[in-house]
Design a protein around this motif. Structure first.
Motif, PDB file in Angstrom:
ATOM      1  N   CYS A  22       0.847  -1.200   0.000  1.00 33.07           N
ATOM      2  CA  CYS A  22       0.000   0.000   0.000  1.00 33.07           C
ATOM      3  C   CYS A  22       0.878   1.244   0.000  1.00 33.07           C
ATOM      4  O   CYS A  22       1.652   1.472   0.942  1.00 33.07           O
ATOM      5  CB  CYS A  22      -0.903  -0.004   1.225  1.00 33.07           C
ATOM      6  SG  CYS A  22      -1.857   1.521   1.374  1.00 33.07           S
ATOM      7  N   ARG A  25       0.398   3.550   3.004  1.00 34.81           N
ATOM      8  CA  ARG A  25       1.114   3.054   4.191  1.00 34.81           C
ATOM      9  C   ARG A  25       2.598   3.404   4.094  1.00 34.81           C
ATOM     10  O   ARG A  25       3.226   3.793   5.076  1.00 34.81           O
ATOM     11  CB  ARG A  25       0.903   1.541   4.306  1.00 34.81           C
ATOM     12  CG  ARG A  25       1.354   0.975   5.613  1.00 34.81           C
ATOM     13  CD  ARG A  25       0.587  -0.276   5.977  1.00 34.81           C
ATOM     14  NE  ARG A  25       0.968  -1.427   5.180  1.00 34.81           N
ATOM     15  CZ  ARG A  25       0.428  -2.626   5.343  1.00 34.81           C
ATOM     16  NH1 ARG A  25      -0.512  -2.811   6.257  1.00 34.81           N
ATOM     17  NH2 ARG A  25       0.802  -3.630   4.604  1.00 34.81           N
ATOM     18  N   PRO A 151      -5.871   6.980   0.314  1.00 32.39           N
ATOM     19  CA  PRO A 151      -6.105   5.577   0.641  1.00 32.39           C
ATOM     20  C   PRO A 151      -7.125   4.937  -0.282  1.00 32.39           C
ATOM     21  O   PRO A 151      -8.068   5.602  -0.719  1.00 32.39           O
ATOM     22  CB  PRO A 151      -6.615   5.616   2.084  1.00 32.39           C
ATOM     23  CG  PRO A 151      -6.942   7.028   2.381  1.00 32.39           C
ATOM     24  CD  PRO A 151      -6.245   7.894   1.392  1.00 32.39           C
ATOM     25  N   LYS A 154      -8.825  -1.924   0.359  1.00 34.11           N
ATOM     26  CA  LYS A 154      -8.326  -3.211  -0.112  1.00 34.11           C
ATOM     27  C   LYS A 154      -8.426  -4.202   1.043  1.00 34.11           C
ATOM     28  O   LYS A 154      -8.581  -3.782   2.213  1.00 34.11           O
ATOM     29  CB  LYS A 154      -6.895  -3.093  -0.641  1.00 34.11           C
ATOM     30  CG  LYS A 154      -5.941  -2.304   0.252  1.00 34.11           C
ATOM     31  CD  LYS A 154      -4.578  -2.222  -0.357  1.00 34.11           C
ATOM     32  CE  LYS A 154      -4.254  -0.955  -1.091  1.00 34.11           C
ATOM     33  NZ  LYS A 154      -4.467   0.325  -0.460  1.00 34.11           N
ATOM     34  N   ILE A 156      -6.348  -5.828   2.844  1.00 33.37           N
ATOM     35  CA  ILE A 156      -5.427  -5.688   3.982  1.00 33.37           C
ATOM     36  C   ILE A 156      -5.794  -4.529   4.902  1.00 33.37           C
ATOM     37  O   ILE A 156      -5.276  -4.436   6.008  1.00 33.37           O
ATOM     38  CB  ILE A 156      -3.954  -5.549   3.532  1.00 33.37           C
ATOM     39  CG1 ILE A 156      -3.776  -4.321   2.629  1.00 33.37           C
ATOM     40  CG2 ILE A 156      -3.443  -6.806   2.893  1.00 33.37           C
ATOM     41  CD1 ILE A 156      -2.305  -3.958   2.423  1.00 33.37           C
ATOM     42  N   CYS A 157      -6.684  -3.622   4.451  1.00 28.21           N
ATOM     43  CA  CYS A 157      -7.086  -2.504   5.319  1.00 28.21           C
ATOM     44  C   CYS A 157      -7.675  -3.028   6.632  1.00 28.21           C
ATOM     45  O   CYS A 157      -7.511  -2.400   7.682  1.00 28.21           O
ATOM     46  CB  CYS A 157      -8.118  -1.622   4.632  1.00 28.21           C
ATOM     47  SG  CYS A 157      -7.462  -0.683   3.239  1.00 28.21           S
ATOM     48  N   TYR A 162      -2.921   1.314  10.366  1.00 31.82           N
ATOM     49  CA  TYR A 162      -3.244   2.697   9.988  1.00 31.82           C
ATOM     50  C   TYR A 162      -4.728   2.874   9.646  1.00 31.82           C
ATOM     51  O   TYR A 162      -5.122   3.939   9.164  1.00 31.82           O
ATOM     52  CB  TYR A 162      -2.423   3.125   8.768  1.00 31.82           C
ATOM     53  CG  TYR A 162      -0.956   3.334   9.055  1.00 31.82           C
ATOM     54  CD1 TYR A 162      -0.531   4.292   9.978  1.00 31.82           C
ATOM     55  CD2 TYR A 162       0.004   2.588   8.395  1.00 31.82           C
ATOM     56  CE1 TYR A 162       0.817   4.477  10.246  1.00 31.82           C
ATOM     57  CE2 TYR A 162       1.359   2.772   8.646  1.00 31.82           C
ATOM     58  CZ  TYR A 162       1.760   3.713   9.577  1.00 31.82           C
ATOM     59  OH  TYR A 162       3.078   3.904   9.829  1.00 31.82           O
ATOM     60  N   CYS A 166      -6.695   6.253   8.140  1.00 32.57           N
ATOM     61  CA  CYS A 166      -7.259   6.345   6.779  1.00 32.57           C
ATOM     62  C   CYS A 166      -8.778   6.466   6.761  1.00 32.57           C
ATOM     63  O   CYS A 166      -9.321   7.150   5.905  1.00 32.57           O
ATOM     64  CB  CYS A 166      -6.860   5.120   5.963  1.00 32.57           C
ATOM     65  SG  CYS A 166      -5.125   5.047   5.582  1.00 32.57           S
ATOM     66  N   TRP A 167      -9.435   5.791   7.692  1.00 31.94           N
ATOM     67  CA  TRP A 167     -10.879   5.608   7.510  1.00 31.94           C
ATOM     68  C   TRP A 167     -11.752   6.164   8.615  1.00 31.94           C
ATOM     69  O   TRP A 167     -12.964   5.975   8.587  1.00 31.94           O
ATOM     70  CB  TRP A 167     -11.188   4.112   7.312  1.00 31.94           C
ATOM     71  CG  TRP A 167     -10.405   3.507   6.216  1.00 31.94           C
ATOM     72  CD1 TRP A 167      -9.481   2.502   6.322  1.00 31.94           C
ATOM     73  CD2 TRP A 167     -10.441   3.863   4.825  1.00 31.94           C
ATOM     74  NE1 TRP A 167      -8.935   2.214   5.090  1.00 31.94           N
ATOM     75  CE2 TRP A 167      -9.505   3.046   4.155  1.00 31.94           C
ATOM     76  CE3 TRP A 167     -11.153   4.810   4.075  1.00 31.94           C
ATOM     77  CZ2 TRP A 167      -9.272   3.126   2.788  1.00 31.94           C
ATOM     78  CZ3 TRP A 167     -10.921   4.906   2.711  1.00 31.94           C
ATOM     79  CH2 TRP A 167      -9.990   4.056   2.088  1.00 31.94           C
TER      80      TRP A 167
END
Ligand code: SF4
Length: 168
Positions: A22, A25, A151, A154, A156-157, A162, A166-167
């Motif tokens: 990513c 990341r 971001p 995906k 792996i999120c 993190y 990101c979210w």
């Protein structure tokens, strides 16, 4: 162009892992933004890292570039990296390839590389593609010197330390 090891200063092995998993990341890691320390994946990773290969676990550190789990000198120099599980195969391989590339320059000889998965009792050999490593260095420099890549969701999120950055 890489003429000496000092040209690699600041490019850590983890950058390769992040580049291939990513770019957001990678950017955050480069800016020393901390992920959640209580992230379950981070904690399991630390446990596996600290409890595997106790007799051989003398990290080889090249300041600002490498922190290799352990090396062996059997039929040549070998890089060994321990992971909790098979996540992103390419990302894990590229981290080891970078270590192989760096040690190859240090020792001026071919270096072999292995990924260990103690929880699965698996080991995987990694082959070095120098051109791919050098192209990755260019890409790492490009991303880390630009603004933060937005971001993108995906799989792996879900396990990423993190995720809150990101979210939320
Ligand atoms: S939460 Fe997702 S987009 Fe954000 S850094 Fe982690 S993997 Fe990348």
């Amino acid at each position: 162009m890489i003429t000496s090891l000092s040209d690699l200063e600041g490019i850590k092995g983890e950058y390769f892992y992040h580049l291939f998993s990513c770019s957001t990341r990678l950017w955050l890691y480069h800016r020393n933004v901390s992920g959640s320390p209580s992230n379950e994946h981070v904690l399991i990773g630390k446990y596996v890292d600290g409890s595997s290969f106790p007799r051989e676990r003398e990290k080889l550190v090249i300041e600002g570039i490498c922190s290799i789990d352990f090396i062996r000198n059997e039929q040549g120099v070998q890089v060994h990296e321990v992971k909790k599980g098979r996540g992103d195969d390419i990302a894990q391989e590229m981290q080891v390839q970078y270590y192989m590339y760096v040690l190859g320059r240090v020792f001026s000889k071919e270096v072999s590389g292995f990924l260990h998965y103690p929880m699965k009792k698996e080991v995987r050999e990694v082959k070095l593609d120098k051109e791919k490593v050098l192209n990755s260095i260019v890409e790492i420099r490009r991303i880390t010197s630009s603004s933060c890549p937005p971001p993108q969701r995906k799989p792996i999120c879900r396990g990423c330390s993190y995720a809150e950055v990101c979210w939320s």
